[in-house]
Design a protein around this motif. Sequence first.
Motif, PDB file in Angstrom:
ATOM      1  N   LEU A 280      -8.167   8.718 -15.865  1.00  0.00           N
ATOM      2  CA  LEU A 280      -7.090   8.067 -16.230  1.00  0.00           C
ATOM      3  C   LEU A 280      -6.508   6.928 -15.278  1.00  0.00           C
ATOM      4  CD1 LEU A 280      -4.976  10.764 -18.147  1.00  0.00           C
ATOM      5  CD2 LEU A 280      -6.257   8.691 -18.978  1.00  0.00           C
ATOM      6  N   LEU A 281      -6.696   7.275 -13.839  1.00  0.00           N
ATOM      7  CA  LEU A 281      -6.320   6.490 -12.916  1.00  0.00           C
ATOM      8  C   LEU A 281      -7.419   6.369 -11.669  1.00  0.00           C
ATOM      9  CD1 LEU A 281      -3.349   5.830 -11.653  1.00  0.00           C
ATOM     10  CD2 LEU A 281      -3.390   7.774 -10.248  1.00  0.00           C
ATOM     11  N   PRO A 282      -7.535   5.157 -11.454  1.00  0.00           N
ATOM     12  CA  PRO A 282      -8.856   4.677 -10.320  1.00  0.00           C
ATOM     13  C   PRO A 282      -8.546   5.329  -9.108  1.00  0.00           C
ATOM     14  CG  PRO A 282      -7.699   2.820 -11.329  1.00  0.00           C
ATOM     15  CD  PRO A 282      -6.762   4.053 -11.872  1.00  0.00           C
ATOM     16  N   ARG A 283      -9.495   5.836  -8.384  1.00  0.00           N
ATOM     17  CA  ARG A 283      -9.397   6.475  -7.232  1.00  0.00           C
ATOM     18  C   ARG A 283      -8.744   5.425  -6.136  1.00  0.00           C
ATOM     19  NH1 ARG A 283     -10.311  11.875  -7.224  1.00  0.00           N
ATOM     20  NH2 ARG A 283     -11.663  12.355  -8.693  1.00  0.00           N
ATOM     21  N   PRO A 284      -8.123   6.041  -4.995  1.00  0.00           N
ATOM     22  CA  PRO A 284      -7.601   5.089  -4.108  1.00  0.00           C
ATOM     23  C   PRO A 284      -8.614   4.407  -3.169  1.00  0.00           C
ATOM     24  CG  PRO A 284      -7.396   7.471  -3.440  1.00  0.00           C
ATOM     25  CD  PRO A 284      -8.097   7.592  -4.743  1.00  0.00           C
ATOM     26  N   GLU A 285      -8.241   3.626  -2.356  1.00  0.00           N
ATOM     27  CA  GLU A 285      -8.992   3.048  -1.352  1.00  0.00           C
ATOM     28  C   GLU A 285      -8.977   4.012  -0.145  1.00  0.00           C
ATOM     29  OE1 GLU A 285      -9.238  -1.095   1.136  1.00  0.00           O
ATOM     30  OE2 GLU A 285      -7.855  -1.243  -0.639  1.00  0.00           O
ATOM     31  N   ARG A 286     -10.029   4.061   0.579  1.00  0.00           N
ATOM     32  CA  ARG A 286     -10.076   4.791   1.595  1.00  0.00           C
ATOM     33  C   ARG A 286      -9.794   3.887   2.745  1.00  0.00           C
ATOM     34  NH1 ARG A 286      -9.455  10.005   2.685  1.00  0.00           N
ATOM     35  NH2 ARG A 286     -10.459  10.654   4.743  1.00  0.00           N
ATOM     36  N   ARG A 287      -8.770   4.096   3.633  1.00  0.00           N
ATOM     37  CA  ARG A 287      -8.589   3.041   5.053  1.00  0.00           C
ATOM     38  C   ARG A 287      -8.533   3.999   6.213  1.00  0.00           C
ATOM     39  NH1 ARG A 287      -3.908  -1.168   3.210  1.00  0.00           N
ATOM     40  NH2 ARG A 287      -5.174  -2.337   1.292  1.00  0.00           N
TER      41      ARG A 287
ATOM     42  N   ALA B 184       0.860  -1.248  -0.164  1.00  0.00           N
ATOM     43  CA  ALA B 184       0.056   0.041   0.034  1.00  0.00           C
ATOM     44  C   ALA B 184       0.841   1.221  -0.095  1.00  0.00           C
ATOM     45  CB  ALA B 184      -0.952   0.000   1.304  1.00  0.00           C
ATOM     46  N   TYR B 185       0.600   2.189  -0.747  1.00  0.00           N
ATOM     47  CA  TYR B 185       1.387   3.519  -0.929  1.00  0.00           C
ATOM     48  C   TYR B 185       0.452   4.755  -0.471  1.00  0.00           C
ATOM     49  CZ  TYR B 185       3.842   0.338  -4.132  1.00  0.00           C
ATOM     50  OH  TYR B 185       4.425  -0.518  -4.886  1.00  0.00           O
ATOM     51  N   ARG B 186       0.887   5.680   0.145  1.00  0.00           N
ATOM     52  CA  ARG B 186       0.773   6.830   0.226  1.00  0.00           C
ATOM     53  C   ARG B 186       0.859   7.478  -1.073  1.00  0.00           C
ATOM     54  NH1 ARG B 186       3.733   9.687   4.934  1.00  0.00           N
ATOM     55  NH2 ARG B 186       5.458   8.780   3.567  1.00  0.00           N
ATOM     56  N   ILE B 187       0.150   8.726  -1.227  1.00  0.00           N
ATOM     57  CA  ILE B 187       0.208   9.392  -2.620  1.00  0.00           C
ATOM     58  C   ILE B 187       1.674   9.925  -2.588  1.00  0.00           C
ATOM     59  CG2 ILE B 187      -0.481  11.713  -1.706  1.00  0.00           C
ATOM     60  CD1 ILE B 187      -2.017  11.814  -4.449  1.00  0.00           C
ATOM     61  N   GLU B 188       2.328  10.171  -1.575  1.00  0.00           N
ATOM     62  CA  GLU B 188       3.806  10.878  -1.765  1.00  0.00           C
ATOM     63  C   GLU B 188       4.618   9.507  -2.168  1.00  0.00           C
ATOM     64  OE1 GLU B 188       1.957  11.084   0.678  1.00  0.00           O
ATOM     65  OE2 GLU B 188       1.498  13.389   0.778  1.00  0.00           O
ATOM     66  N   ASP B 189       4.269   8.536  -1.708  1.00  0.00           N
ATOM     67  CA  ASP B 189       5.270   7.107  -1.952  1.00  0.00           C
ATOM     68  C   ASP B 189       5.085   6.685  -3.387  1.00  0.00           C
ATOM     69  OD1 ASP B 189       6.011   7.278   0.637  1.00  0.00           O
ATOM     70  OD2 ASP B 189       4.306   5.696   1.145  1.00  0.00           O
ATOM     71  N   LEU B 190       3.596   6.761  -3.877  1.00  0.00           N
ATOM     72  CA  LEU B 190       3.535   6.692  -5.322  1.00  0.00           C
ATOM     73  C   LEU B 190       3.945   7.370  -6.279  1.00  0.00           C
ATOM     74  CD1 LEU B 190       1.594   4.752  -7.130  1.00  0.00           C
ATOM     75  CD2 LEU B 190      -0.380   6.599  -6.915  1.00  0.00           C
ATOM     76  N   ALA B 191       3.834   8.818  -5.923  1.00  0.00           N
ATOM     77  CA  ALA B 191       4.683   9.832  -6.872  1.00  0.00           C
ATOM     78  C   ALA B 191       6.391   9.435  -6.689  1.00  0.00           C
ATOM     79  CB  ALA B 191       4.540  11.193  -6.129  1.00  0.00           C
ATOM     80  N   HIS B 192       6.662   9.243  -5.697  1.00  0.00           N
ATOM     81  CA  HIS B 192       8.344   8.676  -5.579  1.00  0.00           C
ATOM     82  C   HIS B 192       8.563   7.416  -6.400  1.00  0.00           C
ATOM     83  CE1 HIS B 192      12.240   7.982  -4.088  1.00  0.00           C
ATOM     84  NE2 HIS B 192      11.887   6.787  -3.851  1.00  0.00           N
ATOM     85  N   HIS B 193       7.807   6.475  -6.480  1.00  0.00           N
ATOM     86  CA  HIS B 193       8.027   5.312  -7.153  1.00  0.00           C
ATOM     87  C   HIS B 193       7.491   5.367  -8.703  1.00  0.00           C
ATOM     88  CE1 HIS B 193       9.063   2.311  -4.087  1.00  0.00           C
ATOM     89  NE2 HIS B 193       8.351   3.092  -3.097  1.00  0.00           N
ATOM     90  N   SER B 194       6.878   6.279  -9.037  1.00  0.00           N
ATOM     91  CA  SER B 194       6.459   6.201 -10.088  1.00  0.00           C
ATOM     92  C   SER B 194       7.280   7.251 -11.338  1.00  0.00           C
ATOM     93  CB  SER B 194       4.851   6.572 -10.572  1.00  0.00           C
ATOM     94  OG  SER B 194       4.604   7.983  -9.841  1.00  0.00           O
TER      95      SER B 194
END
Length: 314
Positions: A34-41, A9-19
């Motif tokens: 273009l991108l599915p919405r994230p899951e809310r936890r 699971a990624y936070r949006i900052e982690d997703l930005a870093h990896h992508s």
Amino acid sequence: MDDEPAGVAYRIEDLAHHSGATVRTIRAYQDRGLLPRPERRGRANVYSDAHLARLRQIADLLDRGYTLASIKELLEAWDAGRGLGGVLGLVAEVDGPWTDEEAVRISRAELDERFGGHPDDTAVADAVELGVLERVPGDEDTFLVPSPQELAVAAELYEAGVPLSAISGHLRELRGQVEHIASRFLEFTSEHVFARYLGEHPPTDADAAEAAALVRRLRPLARQTVDAELARAMRLFANRHLRRHLGTEQPPIPTDETRSVAVPAETMAAVERLVGSEKAAEFIAVAAEREVRARALDALAANHAEPGKVDEPS
């Protein structure tokens, strides 16, 4: 993602870093669908490996020249189960090399030596602007030569006495004419060959694979056609140029007479698209005259040669 375990699971900052995308870009992709919405936890939004893979697909398609609108259609087709493999295979086929030439590297010293041994920064800048040379990042004294054949032609012309500025100007003019030929060939093949594959919606994998195979078959035809037509035109105009300078060319017989000739509407429309309606008649007249002269030259050469005998060079 290859180097992450499943279910990460990624936070949006982690997703930005990896992508490699920015947080702002990721949110913009979500807003555009273009991108599915994230899951809310709880109170956090969580992204998965699927989001990371989707971001990498978008980046790859952008690099290939697709617009975001086109990418959205492709991704929707993929999500519907149609797949992107065939489309990307077709893109790879079109993006692939259209020549057997391989790029080489050349040092500035070698370049100067090939062109008279005198450094010419203006000529080098022109060559870089035209793409004949490409600078190598981090190495100011080395250039990449995408087409060694093109550079060799320039060197031969220079050795024959053509100034480098004239060679650059000729290449600019020639490039515009060749790009027009390439554009017309693509329009022609798209209309008569690829129209059934390149419709309003992305092609199926089977259609894309068939189109890619056609690209492989048709790729050499443009070059072969241009080679044949260039050889014919060079023979015609070189002969005419030589006869003019030797004073053996017969002056044209003046005449004011004209005759009407029926030309198929499709042919006339093609000529008008090429040169404009106001010059269509002149174009047809010149083309006919050129063909008549070419046949006359062939007939003269055939009548002069003895049957069954091939002239040997002395």
